[in-house]
Design a protein around this motif. Structure first.
Motif: not given
Lengths: 1384, 205
Positions: A1282, A1327-1330, A1332-1333, A1336-1337
């Protein structure tokens, strides 16, 4: 040292352009599948190494050219003189003295033969020397300070000493000094006698004072002694006179000297009256100019004369010319060997600079520097820059240096200080021929030592001719002299120019030259730092114009659209250089064509012009250093002949120097490519690329304080004035997910274990530990298995200990910004670690030791107990750790202002320390079980910590930069780990390494023993109680600098030898430790030295090789001496001598770094592990041979393979708390574990170990344990990833890099557990959220991440479900589309 | 040691630079002519150096500093140069060297290579070292002898001396000059003779 050897740039092999098809700019999904290559790695042309000529030593010169045998027509008695000197300048003077004696003398004829001390290395020369001594009358020695050779001289002269008529030894090591005898005068009592004469040799710590008190004696004693009647006084007087003659070294003086000695002591001349004149004395120190009528003792008088010179114009004489101070050795002037000095003086004057050439007869130049170069009234420097042409450290020459004294004088002087050097041990041709460049002993004496004074730019400016007579003198190397002088003037101009007119070229890197890497540097937020530097410079009066509002806008200016760049960075073009212009400005351009064809080429080019990327802000230019050009293509690097910079690279520096006309270049952060360009290791010649590229621009270089080894390479090869910056403060890794649960379970176990719930909680602990994959680290009982209360404690204790280990690992958080010191709380973790080490030399006890003591325990016992998993010890250690953190936090809080920045430490400290009762740490500890801790010890410790805190938060980084840009002296300081060595702080110092001859230190040897013993014990446990026969290990440069040679000492201890320091405290010799004392067999080693280690510590490689050969030749049973055992076998198998078979010290070929396995892995450009192993073997099988040190690195692949095939264990050291196995690629790059397995006859995989001595409780872990630990604390740790994600674009790349490095470990060692990949997959992909981050980053790095997962699976390192793989495949095409979409 | 005042020094320059009496000059240049016509280039080379030292400075240093080259009278330097050219079919001489120097952009390494004063080393990278004096130089005039090989000016003390010689006004537009008679007619007043001057030929590469 983030990228210690990730700059594998040079390799002398043969060119094979057709192989470039191997390089793929675009990596496809299955790039890891076996690929057809057009070459068989085994059939590639062998790496050509220059064959050794002659004796394999550094110098091939022969003393025969210095032999003068008289015709002796008149049948006079013959006097034979044998001399050994370091200083070649005496030869011509002595030769001409003897020649005129033979022409004119009527009493004797003289035979003379002279040896340069280095020549005695050669066995035959040494024999001749001994033979020569047998019928010699007089022996003369001077400046014999190389121990090995000093001992040879001693042995030879000792035998003949009684028979010799006179023995005269001038300043040398005491062993040699003791040989002195003149009649009744003798120095054999040197060091023991109480007489005042000898007292002066006794004071060991007096630095160069030795030579100077000797000089003082020389001046005063003869006058006194003259009036003493006794023979003894007469002999002593003659000795002093001799010294005067010698130091006054002109042919006339030497003639009279020889007359005096032979007339007084040669029996055949007894009764002959031999007249001699008194010595002509010269000033001890003063100012000398070839055109001046005399030497001056006063700078004003000198300048008066200068002002009346009729041969130079008004401009040079006038007040507006730059003034350069020169530091010269008097012996060169008085012996008439001063052509090289004259050359520098003429070159400077011709270029419009006034010179003040000062000299000294002794070895301490600090006095003369202060006396002649500083205005006694204003205390301002009389000069704008200073060049020492002596090559020596300012104080102490080759004898005992006194660096603090030197630094003190240079701080007073406060101008740039350059130390150039004449060749001493080599002839010009030998130096030119050598890939090493400068002779390693000269590097140690005349490069490494002056660096400790803050000396810059080790430019070789004078050479020597191998022949006899007058021509043996030093001669200028015209291009080198030009380089030296233009640079000295440029530095002087920085002192003279106004800030508004000064032009500065800030250079940022894009390394590795991946997409989106522009402006990267280890630990540094580059653009934020540049922004802060520019703001500060602007405020200070520099013309910085059009600076955007924010650092982000600044990035945007230089790199348009930084996030969208995928295939080609869209950099701002600052200048288009036509090919014609490029060729005009770049005289060495033709040399680049062999590799890159005609300009402009493809790199940094639009097809017609060469492009310089960057942007100008008034007088500041921010430019992007071009890439090396080979990076995506390691195969090409491997096969290409002499690598070179490409045209775009050269064009960049031509632009900076000749079009932008920079007054200085500022390389921004660790590290760029310039200093790793091909050329000699040290002592560049005209054709070395780093030298050509940097041209005449002063180079200021921001460098991470923890990387002294590479900083040193930047200093030596690109003439950088390095300015250290702080690495970001570290935090503890902490616990997360299952690990956190475990920690909670353990704590409830401790409170409830006797309540009957013990077994139940232990069961939960065991199953949670299993979920966390701790079963590999701790032997866990089967689930449901009944175990006793005692065993339960042990299981819990072991798990607990593992958890604590993970929790307390250090993570560097974020990136450092120049000019922003860490906040108070950020410094806590660093201070806690500083406080954890005992510092007996400072009288400081460690905090854990003090705390343990207060509860009646010894901290070492607690560590040991905790390592074993004894629950109460683990618990106590945790309490100690908590209490330490608490005490230090409370202390730091008290020194903090509202903003959380540390301010006024000094004031706060005084108030804190003033009132014992208020001491914050006492307040804190009073609430813990450690309330009885020793207050006095705590007070001492916290005073020390207060000093450290002051230094951690000091902000000298901007200040030092400004000093450098104003042409001031930047204070030198060691680089290294601030935790181990707080002297690294404050940052903002000109980084230096250490005196290579000072290592290993006694303390390092002590620590090394601990590690080796633990390693051997560990291996015995894992290997059925058997000792390992061979350990293959790696030596890193930075590691050895930081630890003062611990790993070097480890090797010595493995083979059972100990270093022996000479009388000057330098380590140049080893002696065997008896088998009884060792208590185990001597373990064989295979030492793989990193390229940087080779560059910095070639003498230590020499020492190691001598040690190994010595051990192999010991008459001991082979079952007690594995070195001998293997060497005998290998000698037989290869049909060579045992000594040659005992070759164990390997590295890359000169000028080449790294095995390139890292590049292959990073780019997925490899077929199978065999190919990686071949790369390793072909790159790393270059041996150093102490019997032919001049040959440099010679390929010895056969012996390398045979030695590796006996290895039972592989081993590496971690060197700093913040960098571990997967942070950088160079650790796996040098790991031979799988290779050894392949080479071993039984095919057994060797054990692999990693030592971690970065914390108080040194550990030897297996490689797989360390990889797991690393994965848990970094890759899988939310705190870490993180943290990375918060730095955005760059962070995704960092995450991807860890995974790629993990695959590297799979490839080289197979020591990565499946669950590491599995967990990584669930963390970042499932972890879908991770997911996507990440996507896109930084889609580009994300694609690489997905590819690496697939590669891990495809290569068989990760077994997982089809489902996972399908998802990854699908993701890959998605992100591919996304990228393509963005691209087009 | 007392220093003459600046004006005195200036006067001194005049007296030094005009100190060569015509007869002495002639006889000295005769020695050079003699060696050149022999031809004995080795000796002519020594003699040239001796003359340069003599013409440039009064010092007992044994070598010329770059800053003293300006004191060498144009005519004298021309005489020397003409002599070399005359006896070498225009192959030797400072002016020959100067032409080459201009062609190589006044780069001394390149010049030394052209003149055959440096030799290529047998290393992987192209490198050069200075030739050793005197044996590695060519003392005959034949086809192999590089243009401008003689007279030698050593690089022992760098290139500034040679630089100043090549930049000397004597070689400005040198090509047209035919004889040693310049604006001063090559005739000077002065009393000192060569024999009075101390020198040691210390001039070798």
């Amino acid at each position: 040292m983030a990228s210690l050897v990730s700059s594998p740039f040079t390799l002398p092999a043969s060119k094979a352009d057709h192989l470039s098809s191997l390089s793929q700019k675009h990596f496809f999904l299955h790039s890891f599948l076996p690929k057809k290559t057009n070459s068989n790695p085994n059939s590639r042309p062998s790496l050509k190494v220059k064959c050794v000529v002659g004796n394999g030593l550094f110098t091939q010169t022969s003393p025969e050219v210095r032999r003068i045998v008289p015709e002796n027509k008149n049948d006079l008695p013959t006097v034979k003189i044998v001399y050994v000197v370091l200083e070649a300048q005496y030869q011509s003077s002595l030769s001409s003295a003897v020649q005129s004696l033979n022409q004119n003398s009527s009493f004797a004829s003289f035979e003379v033969v002279g040896y340069l001390v280095e020549e005695l290395r050669d066995e035959n020369t040494y024999k001749t020397f001994c033979n020569d001594l047998e019928d010699a009358n007089i022996f003369i020695g001077s400046l014999i300070f190389v121990e090995e050779l000093a001992l040879k001289v001693k042995a030879a002269v000792e035998k003949e000493r009684d028979r010799l008529d006179a023995v005269l030894v001038f300043p040398s090591m005491p062993e040699v000094m003791r040989l002195n005898k003149l009649g009744s005068f003798s120095m054999s009592q040197l060091g023991q006698s109480k007489s005042p004469f000898f007292q002066l040799f006794k004071r060991k710590k007096q630095g160069a004072g030795f030579a100077d008190s000797m000089l003082k004696l020389v001046r005063t004693l003869p006058k006194v002694l003259k009036y003493l009647p006794s023979d003894k006084a007469q002999d002593a007087r003659l000795y002093i006179l001799s010294l005067q003659f010698w130091l006054g070294g002109s042919p006339d003086n030497l003639q009279n000297f020889l007359k005096m000695i032979s007339g007084s002591y040669v029996p055949a001349l007894k009764g002959t009256k031999v007249d001699y004149s008194d010595p002509v004395l010269f000033l001890d120190s003063g100012i000398w100019h070839p055109l001046a009528p005399c030497m001056y003792d006063d700078v004003k008088e000198y300048l008066n004369w200068y002002g009346t010179r009729r041969d130079v114009d008004e401009k040079l004489r006038g007040p507006d010319a730059p003034i350069i101070g020169l530091v010269l050795q008097r012996s060169h002037i008085v012996t008439g060997d001063e052509s090289h000095y004259v050359a520098v003086i003429m070159e400077l004057e011709a270029r419009g600079a006034k010179v003040i050439p000062i000299f000294a007869g002794g070895l301490d130049f600090s006095g003369p520097v202060e006396k002649f170069l500083i205005d006694p009234v204003t205390k301002k420097p009389m000069v704008n820059s200073v060049v020492s042409l002596t090559g020596f450290a300012l104080v102490g020459g080759p004898a005992r240096q006194d660096h603090p004294r030197a630094v003190e004088a240079l701080m007073k002087l406060d101008v740039p200080y350059i130390v150039a050097l004449p060749l001493v041990f080599q002839t010009t041709e030998e130096w030119l021929n050598s890939t090493l460049g400068l002779h390693p002993i000269q590097v140690a004496l005349q490069v490494a030592l002056p660096e400790l004074d803050g000396g810059m730019e080790p430019i070789v400016f004078a050479g020597r001719d191998p022949r006899t007579g007058k021509r043996r003198k030093s001669h200028a190397l015209h291009k080198r002299v030009e380089q030296l002088c233009t640079r000295a003037i440029k530095w002087a101009e920085l002192k003279r120019k106004s800030k508004t007119e000064k032009k500065l070229a800030i250079t940022v890197f894009s390394f590795p030259p991946d997409k989106g890497n522009v402006g990267t540097a280890a630990y540094l937020n580059v653009f934020a730092s540049i922004y802060s530097v520019l703001k500060d410079l602007q405020k200070d009066g520099y013309s910085v114009e059009g600076l955007p509002e924010t650092a982000e806008a600044l990035i945007e200016d230089v790199i348009h659209d930084k996030e969208a760049q995928f295939n080609s960075p869209n950099l701002n073009v600052a200048y288009k250089m036509s090919v014609r212009e490029y060729q005009n400005l770049t005289p060495y351009a033709p040399a680049l064509e062999e590799n890159w064809g005609k300009p402009p080429g493809n790199l940094n080019s639009d097809g017609e012009n060469l492009l310089v990327y960057g942007k100008q802000y008034g007088n500041v230019f921010i430019g992007v250093q071009p890439t090396f050009g080979y990076e995506g293509d390691p195969m090409r690097l491997l096969f290409s002949k002499s690598a070179s910079p490409h045209h775009g690279f050269a064009a960049y520096y031509s632009f900076v120097e000749k079009i932008f006309k920079a007054d200085a270049v500022l390389h921004f952060g660790t590290h760029g490519s310039l200093e790793f360009m091909p050329g000699k290791q040290v002592g560049m010649s005209d054709v070395c690329f780093p030298d050509s590229l940097i041209g005449n621009i002063p180079n200021v270089y921001y460098y991470a304080a923890n990387n002294p080894s590479e900083a040193t390479i930047a200093k030596r090869r690109s003439y950088a004035n390095t300015i250290s910056y702080l690495t970001p403060p570290a935090e503890n890794a902490g616990l997360y997910k299952g690990l956190k649960q475990l920690s909670e379970l353990i704590s409830s176990y401790q409170s409830l274990k006797d309540s009957g719930r013990g077994q139940q909680i232990v069961n939960s602990i065991i199953s949670t530990a299993r979920q966390c994959n701790l079963d590999k680290d701790v032997k866990l009982p089967e689930e449901g298995e009944e175990i006793s209360a005692k065993e339960r404690d042990l299981v819990v204790g072991k798990v607990y200990s593992k958890i604590m280990e993970i929790e307390s690992r250090l993570l560097p958080c974020g990136l450092h910004v120049i000019g922003e010191p860490p906040s108070a709380m950020e410094a806590v973790a660093t201070l806690v670690n500083i406080a954890a080490l005992d510092r007996p030399e400072d009288g400081v006890s460690s905090l854990p030791a003090i705390l343990a003591e207060s509860v009646g325990r010894n901290i070492e016992d607690v560590y040991r107990g905790s390592d074993k998993g004894i629950l109460k010890d683990v618990e106590l250690l945790r309490q100690i750790t908590d209490a330490s953190r608490g005490a230090i936090s409370s202390f730091v809080k008290r020194t903090t202002n509202k903003k959380g920045q540390v301010v006024d430490v000094a004031d706060k400290l005084t108030s804190i320390l003033g009132f014992g009762i208020n001491e914050p740490w006492i307040q804190h500890l009073s609430e813990t079980k450690f309330y009885r801790a020793d207050r006095e010890k705590l007070r001492v410790l916290f005073e020390f910590l207060g000093e450290c805190l002051k230094l951690v938060v000091a902000d000298n980084e901007l200040g030092s930069l400004k000093q450098a840009l104003e042409g001031k002296y930047v204070e030198p300081g060691p680089g290294g780990d601030p935790i181990r060595n707080p002297k690294v702080l404050p940052t903002g110092k000109n980084i230096h390494a250490l005196d290579p001859q000072a290592i290993p230190t006694t303390a390092a040897l002590q620590s090394a023993k601990v590690v080796v013993d633990r390693l051997v014990e560990r291996q015995k446990v894992d290997n059925g109680g058997k000792y390992p026969e061979t350990i293959a290990l790696v030596l890193w440069g930075t590691d050895n600098i930081k630890t003062y040679g611990e790993s070097l000492a480890q090797v010595l201890w493995m083979i059972g030898v100990r270093p022996v320091a000479d009388t000057l405290g330098r380590v140049n010799r080893v002696e065997p430790v008896s088998l009884e004392e060792l208590g185990r067999p001597r373990i064989d080693v295979v030492v793989n030295c990193s390229g940087v280690f080779r560059d910095l510590f070639i003498n230590q490689m020499n020492l190691l090789d001598r040690a190994v050969k010595m051990v192999a030749e010991l008459d001991e049973p082979v079952e007690q001496n594995y070195v001998r055992k293997h060497a005998l076998e290998q000698a037989k198998a290869l049909g060579i001598e045992v000594r040659e078979a005992a070759t164990r010290v390997f590295s890359n070929a000169s000028g080449s770094y790294s095995s390139n396995v890292n590049l292959a892995v990073e780019n997925s450009t490899w077929n199978d592990e065999k190919q990686l192993q071949d790369m390793y073997l072909s790159r790393k099988s270059f041996a150093f041979d102490c019997d032919a040190p001049g040959a440099g690195m010679t390929e010895k692949r056969k012996v390398f393979e045979m030695a590796l095939s006996t290895a039972d264990a592989t081993f590496q050291n971690l060197d700093s708390s913040e960098i571990s196995l997967t942070d950088v690629s160079h650790y796996f790059d040098s790991d031979p574990t799988n290779l050894v397995q392949n080479l071993r006859k039984d095919g057994k995989k060797p054990s692999a170990y990693i030592a971690d001595t970065t914390t108080a409780n040194a550990q030897v872990r297996t490689l797989s344990e360390t990889v797991r630990l690393d994965a848990r604390t970094k890759l899988l740790n939310p705190k870490w990833y993180e943290g990375m994600m918060s730095s955005g674009y760059e962070g995704v790349r960092e995450i991807e890099k860890r995974l790629t490095n993990t695959v590297g470990w799979s490839a080289t060692s197979g020591q990565v557990d499946n669950w590491v990949y599995e967990e990584a997959n669930s963390t970042f992909i499932q972890d879908e959220n991770m997911l996507n981050r990440l996507m896109s980053t930084n889609p580009n790095s994300f694609r690489k991440l997905v590819q690496t997962f697939l590669e891990a699976n495809g290569r068989g390192y990760w077994e997982t479900s089809e489902e996972n793989i399908d998802k990854l495949r699908q993701l890959y095409s998605e992100v591919e589309d996304k990228i393509e979409g963005i691209d087009r | 040691m007392t220093e003459p005042s600046t004006t005195a020094a200036a006067t001194n320059i005049l007296s030094t630079t005009t100190s060569l009496h015509s007869s002495t000059t002639t006889s000295s240049f005769n020695t050079l002519q003699h060696h050149l016509s022999a031809p004995n280039f080795r000796q002519a080379d020594e003699e040239t150096r001796r003359l340069l030292i003599l013409l440039a400075s009064e010092e007992k240093r044994g070598y010329v500093c770059f800053s003293e080259v300006q004191f060498i009278p144009e005519t004298d330097l021309k005489v020397i140069d003409q002599a070399w050219r005359k006896h070498s079919n225009n192959k030797f001489g400072y002016s020959v060297q100067k032409n080459i120097w201009k062609k190589v952009d006044k780069d001394f390494t390149k010049l030394f290579l052209k003149l055959g004063w440096m030799k290529k080393l047998d290393t992987e990278i192209e490198q050069y070292n200075y030739r050793a004096f005197p044996n590695e130089f060519i003392w005959e005039l034949d086809d192999q002898t590089p243009e401008g090989h003689l007279p030698l000016t050593n690089a022992l003390r760098g290139t500034e001396l040679f630089n100043c010689i090549l930049r000397h006004p004597a070689f400005e537009g040198q090509q047209e000059q035919e004889t040693g008679t310049g604006e001063n007619g090559g005739v000077r007043d002065g009393t000192k003779t060569f024999g009075d001057k101390f020198f040691k030929p210390n001039y070798c590469l």
